[in-house]
Design an enzyme around this catalytic site. Structure first.
Site, PDB file in Angstrom:
ATOM      1  N   LYS A  19       0.921  -1.270  -0.065  1.00  0.00           N
ATOM      2  CA  LYS A  19       0.150  -0.013  -0.119  1.00  0.00           C
ATOM      3  C   LYS A  19       0.863   1.186  -0.086  1.00  0.00           C
ATOM      4  O   LYS A  19       0.691   2.224  -0.682  1.00  0.00           O
ATOM      5  CB  LYS A  19      -0.900   0.036   1.249  1.00  0.00           C
ATOM      6  CG  LYS A  19      -1.732   1.347   1.586  1.00  0.00           C
ATOM      7  CD  LYS A  19      -2.468   1.129   2.717  1.00  0.00           C
ATOM      8  CE  LYS A  19      -1.682   1.472   3.920  1.00  0.00           C
ATOM      9  NZ  LYS A  19      -1.523   3.174   4.064  1.00  0.00           N
ATOM     10  N   ASN A  20       1.733   1.479   0.880  1.00  0.00           N
ATOM     11  CA  ASN A  20       2.730   2.422   1.008  1.00  0.00           C
ATOM     12  C   ASN A  20       3.694   2.710  -0.044  1.00  0.00           C
ATOM     13  O   ASN A  20       4.379   3.628  -0.207  1.00  0.00           O
ATOM     14  CB  ASN A  20       3.353   2.512   2.347  1.00  0.00           C
ATOM     15  CG  ASN A  20       2.335   2.692   3.377  1.00  0.00           C
ATOM     16  OD1 ASN A  20       1.389   3.088   3.150  1.00  0.00           O
ATOM     17  ND2 ASN A  20       2.831   2.649   4.751  1.00  0.00           N
ATOM     18  N   CYS A 114      -6.223   8.053   9.078  1.00  0.00           N
ATOM     19  CA  CYS A 114      -5.976   7.393  10.397  1.00  0.00           C
ATOM     20  C   CYS A 114      -6.181   8.384  11.481  1.00  0.00           C
ATOM     21  O   CYS A 114      -5.343   9.214  11.348  1.00  0.00           O
ATOM     22  CB  CYS A 114      -4.763   6.531  10.640  1.00  0.00           C
ATOM     23  SG  CYS A 114      -5.309   5.148   9.852  1.00  0.00           S
ATOM     24  N   ARG A 119      -1.090  14.894  12.952  1.00  0.00           N
ATOM     25  CA  ARG A 119      -0.237  14.291  11.827  1.00  0.00           C
ATOM     26  C   ARG A 119       0.151  15.690  11.105  1.00  0.00           C
ATOM     27  O   ARG A 119      -0.665  15.714  10.030  1.00  0.00           O
ATOM     28  CB  ARG A 119      -0.657  13.003  11.311  1.00  0.00           C
ATOM     29  CG  ARG A 119      -0.693  12.037  11.917  1.00  0.00           C
ATOM     30  CD  ARG A 119      -1.180  10.550  11.196  1.00  0.00           C
ATOM     31  NE  ARG A 119      -0.294  10.290  10.452  1.00  0.00           N
ATOM     32  CZ  ARG A 119      -0.469   8.967   9.827  1.00  0.00           C
ATOM     33  NH1 ARG A 119      -1.693   8.252   9.943  1.00  0.00           N
ATOM     34  NH2 ARG A 119       0.381   8.333   8.806  1.00  0.00           N
ATOM     35  N   ASP A 306       3.848   1.023  12.018  1.00  0.00           N
ATOM     36  CA  ASP A 306       2.669   0.028  11.544  1.00  0.00           C
ATOM     37  C   ASP A 306       2.633  -1.315  11.796  1.00  0.00           C
ATOM     38  O   ASP A 306       1.417  -2.012  11.608  1.00  0.00           O
ATOM     39  CB  ASP A 306       2.763   0.138  10.069  1.00  0.00           C
ATOM     40  CG  ASP A 306       2.264   1.700   9.325  1.00  0.00           C
ATOM     41  OD1 ASP A 306       1.994   2.494  10.201  1.00  0.00           O
ATOM     42  OD2 ASP A 306       2.616   1.880   8.188  1.00  0.00           O
ATOM     43  N   ARG A 398      -8.896  -0.442   3.971  1.00  0.00           N
ATOM     44  CA  ARG A 398      -7.876   0.536   3.352  1.00  0.00           C
ATOM     45  C   ARG A 398      -6.363  -0.024   3.018  1.00  0.00           C
ATOM     46  O   ARG A 398      -6.071   0.521   2.322  1.00  0.00           O
ATOM     47  CB  ARG A 398      -7.936   1.889   4.362  1.00  0.00           C
ATOM     48  CG  ARG A 398      -8.995   2.460   4.527  1.00  0.00           C
ATOM     49  CD  ARG A 398      -8.957   4.003   5.229  1.00  0.00           C
ATOM     50  NE  ARG A 398      -7.547   4.275   5.111  1.00  0.00           N
ATOM     51  CZ  ARG A 398      -6.649   4.704   5.926  1.00  0.00           C
ATOM     52  NH1 ARG A 398      -7.089   4.951   7.004  1.00  0.00           N
ATOM     53  NH2 ARG A 398      -5.417   5.152   5.294  1.00  0.00           N
TER      54      ARG A 398
HETATM   55  C1  UD1 Z   1       4.009   6.983   6.466  1.00  0.00           C
HETATM   56  C2  UD1 Z   1       3.124   5.868   6.146  1.00  0.00           C
HETATM   57  C3  UD1 Z   1       2.197   5.437   7.412  1.00  0.00           C
HETATM   58  C4  UD1 Z   1       3.530   5.214   8.516  1.00  0.00           C
HETATM   59  C5  UD1 Z   1       4.254   6.272   8.686  1.00  0.00           C
HETATM   60  C6  UD1 Z   1       5.585   6.163   9.656  1.00  0.00           C
HETATM   61  C7  UD1 Z   1       2.696   6.128   3.896  1.00  0.00           C
HETATM   62  C8  UD1 Z   1       1.298   6.364   3.027  1.00  0.00           C
HETATM   63  N1  UD1 Z   1       1.916   6.158   5.116  1.00  0.00           N
HETATM   64  O1  UD1 Z   1       3.025   7.931   6.950  1.00  0.00           O
HETATM   65  O2  UD1 Z   1       1.744   3.986   7.145  1.00  0.00           O
HETATM   66  O3  UD1 Z   1       2.706   4.930   9.747  1.00  0.00           O
HETATM   67  O4  UD1 Z   1       4.935   6.782   7.396  1.00  0.00           O
HETATM   68  O5  UD1 Z   1       6.246   5.224   9.201  1.00  0.00           O
HETATM   69  O6  UD1 Z   1       3.476   5.894   3.421  1.00  0.00           O
HETATM   70  N2  UD1 Z   1       5.838  14.870  10.843  1.00  0.00           N
HETATM   71  C9  UD1 Z   1       5.609  16.248  11.085  1.00  0.00           C
HETATM   72  N3  UD1 Z   1       5.576  17.160  10.152  1.00  0.00           N
HETATM   73  C10 UD1 Z   1       5.382  16.596   8.721  1.00  0.00           C
HETATM   74  C11 UD1 Z   1       5.256  15.332   8.464  1.00  0.00           C
HETATM   75  C12 UD1 Z   1       5.402  14.496   9.487  1.00  0.00           C
HETATM   76  O7  UD1 Z   1       6.026  16.564  12.141  1.00  0.00           O
HETATM   77  O8  UD1 Z   1       5.035  17.449   8.076  1.00  0.00           O
HETATM   78  C13 UD1 Z   1       5.715  13.972  11.920  1.00  0.00           C
HETATM   79  C14 UD1 Z   1       4.680  12.820  12.190  1.00  0.00           C
HETATM   80  O9  UD1 Z   1       3.772  13.679  13.015  1.00  0.00           O
HETATM   81  C15 UD1 Z   1       5.084  11.732  12.941  1.00  0.00           C
HETATM   82  C16 UD1 Z   1       6.572  11.455  11.960  1.00  0.00           C
HETATM   83  O10 UD1 Z   1       6.786  13.045  11.451  1.00  0.00           O
HETATM   84  O11 UD1 Z   1       5.484  12.070  14.083  1.00  0.00           O
HETATM   85  C17 UD1 Z   1       6.500  10.639  10.930  1.00  0.00           C
HETATM   86  O12 UD1 Z   1       5.327  10.560  10.029  1.00  0.00           O
HETATM   87  P1  UD1 Z   1       5.504  10.292   8.516  1.00  0.00           P
HETATM   88  O13 UD1 Z   1       6.695   9.735   8.238  1.00  0.00           O
HETATM   89  O14 UD1 Z   1       5.328  11.705   7.941  1.00  0.00           O
HETATM   90  O15 UD1 Z   1       4.216   9.606   8.240  1.00  0.00           O
HETATM   91  P2  UD1 Z   1       3.461   9.374   7.029  1.00  0.00           P
HETATM   92  O16 UD1 Z   1       4.337   9.735   5.655  1.00  0.00           O
HETATM   93  O17 UD1 Z   1       2.202  10.611   7.101  1.00  0.00           O
END
Ligand code: UD1
Length: 426
Positions: A19-20, A114, A119, A306, A398
């Site tokens: 998925k990711n 989710c 986030r 995850d 999902r």
């Molecule tokens: C992706 C994955 C999700 C997984 C997560 C962590 C996809 C589609 N989803 O989500 O399944 O759980 O990585 O491995 O690939 N953060 C900030 N600012 C930002 C972005 C992120 O502070 O602009 C923080 C988040 O709050 C969190 C951390 O960074 O604490 C990691 O999040 P992130 O890696 O961005 O998660 P996703 O990319 O949304």
């Protein structure tokens, strides 16, 4: 879902495409000036959502009889990803970077997805600004524009962000000059996206390390062969944990064991006997009960957040006490309350859950709160005494392709029932 617990899983199961990986790759197709073709696409609600968003932007999509997808993004007609689609899936934010790079303008509704704590998307926004975009948040939309095009820059991510890295990497592909991403996410899915984009003519180096260098090109116009999406390491891990918890013996095929080293090590600590080939993993508990494990989640190659909920379910019925520390997301222990309703003995303080293993769980009606929490409840149902009823399983759809069929194939007793009250609610 109604699950009758107590049956050790046995047999063989195939893993679907990740998925990711598929979500960023679909978004990445927005950059292509020639049609692209993808295979190993998992049949998931999130994939359907991403396809709907691309359709709204003017991408023409064809699904073949083997569920491969052909995408033609030559004539984009819109640069707005609307709220009604984006709200159901946080990964919709992935269209922001490529759309801006291709059209000079992009409007993406602030994402939903989710409910696992706050986030933010500040790092996505900051990255695009560093590439020269002007970004505003207005009326619930992130509105970005770069009428003169984007320009390469050196960008340091304060926090490792997976979709943040992917978004900026995609934007930088068509920027003028060189972009260097530091403290980039090293997840295999980032690498898969880079491999896909490079096949179309992008120049990305270092994906899979924490420094990614992108040399901008004017267009992605190389005719590439059909691209095969990476196998899903989280789905793989979920089946392995299910087999371990049920004292089973399974072989997971069409996967990549090297993407799961940290999880396999933990499962061995829990008492599993594991053997791996190039594309398969065999796990045998030899009829033994799992032992509790201590772990903390971390960016790749650490234990993925995850798979945390599923490993919490494992500790719930393990011999001994295990401690789980969640370091990626706040508020990602919503499954614990539901596990406790099934008889688990788990206490959460801050970002740490202490699980005192109990000999068995007891079936109860439970509610799925997010995608991986749903998987955790399915695993709990597989070992609980009696019939567990899990409500709100749309979260599961999902991210897991045909989960009940795959579990049934391994011997589980599981069925999906239409819940009339849920229909009324929706
Ligand atoms: C992706 C994955 C999700 C997984 C997560 C962590 C996809 C589609 N989803 O989500 O399944 O759980 O990585 O491995 O690939 N953060 C900030 N600012 C930002 C972005 C992120 O502070 O602009 C923080 C988040 O709050 C969190 C951390 O960074 O604490 C990691 O999040 P992130 O890696 O961005 O998660 P996703 O990319 O949304």
């Amino acid at each position: 879902l109604v699950i009758t617990g107590g049956i050790p899983l046995r047999g063989e199961v195939r893993v679907s495409g990740a998925k990711n990986s598929v979500l960023p790759i679909l978004a990445g197709a927005l950059l292509a000036s020639e049609p692209v073709s993808l295979t190993n696409i998992p049949h998931l609600q999130d994939v359907t959502t991403m396809m709907s968003i691309l359709g709204r932007l003017g991408v023409s999509l064809t699904v073949d009889e083997r569920l491969g997808i052909e995408l033609d993004a030559r004539a984009l007609t819109s640069c707005q990803a609307p709220y009604e689609l984006v709200r159901t899936m946080r990964a919709s934010i992935l269209v922001l970077g490529p759309l801006l790079a291709r059209m000079g303008k992009a409007e993406v509704s602030l994402p939903g997805g989710c409910a696992i704590g706050p986030r933010p998307v500040n790092l996505h926004v900051r990255g695009l600004e560093a590439l020269g975009a002007e970004v505003r948040v207005e009326e619930g939309y992130i509105k970005a524009s770069a009428p003169k095009g984007l320009k390469g820059a050196r960008i340091f991510f304060d926090t490792v962000t997976v979709t943040g890295t992917e978004n900026i990497m995609m934007a930088a592909v068509l920027a003028k000059g060189i972009t260097v991403l530091e403290n980039a996410a090293r997840e295999p899915e980032v690498q898969d996206l880079a491999k896909f984009l490079n096949a179309l003519g992008a120049q990305i180096e270092g994906a899979g390390t924490d420094t990614i260098t992108i040399t901008g090109v004017t267009a992605l116009n190389k005719k590439a062969p059909q691209y095969r999406v990476l196998p899903d390491r989280i789905e793989t891990a979920t089946f392995l944990v299910a087999a371990a918890m049920t004292q089973g013996n399974i072989r997971v095929k069409d996967t990549q064991p090297e993407l799961l080293s940290s999880v396999l090590k933990k499962l061995e600590e829990a008492g599993a006997h594991i053997e791996c080939g190039d594309t398969w993993i065999h796990l045998d508990m030899q009829g033994r009960r799992v032992k509790a494990i201590d772990l903390k989640t971390a960016p790749f190659p650490g234990i993925a957040t995850d798979i945390q909920a599923q490993l919490t379910a494992l500790n719930a019925i393990a011999e001994g006490t295990g401690t789980i520390k969640e370091t990626i997301f706040e508020n990602r222990f919503m499954h614990v309350q539901e596990l406790c309703r099934m008889g688990a003995d788990i206490s959460v303080t801050g970002n740490t859950a202490v699980c005192r293993g109990v000999p068995f769980l007891t079936a109860a009606p439970v509610m799925a709160t997010d995608l991986r929490a749903s998987a955790c409840l399915v695993l709990a149902g597989l070992v609980a005494k009696g019939n567990t009823v899990i409500d709100r399983i749309y979260h599961l759809d999902r991210g897991y392709e045909c989960i009940e069929e795959k579990l049934m194939q391994l011997g589980a007793i599981i069925s999906r029932q239409i819940n009339p009250s849920a229909q009324v609610r929706s």
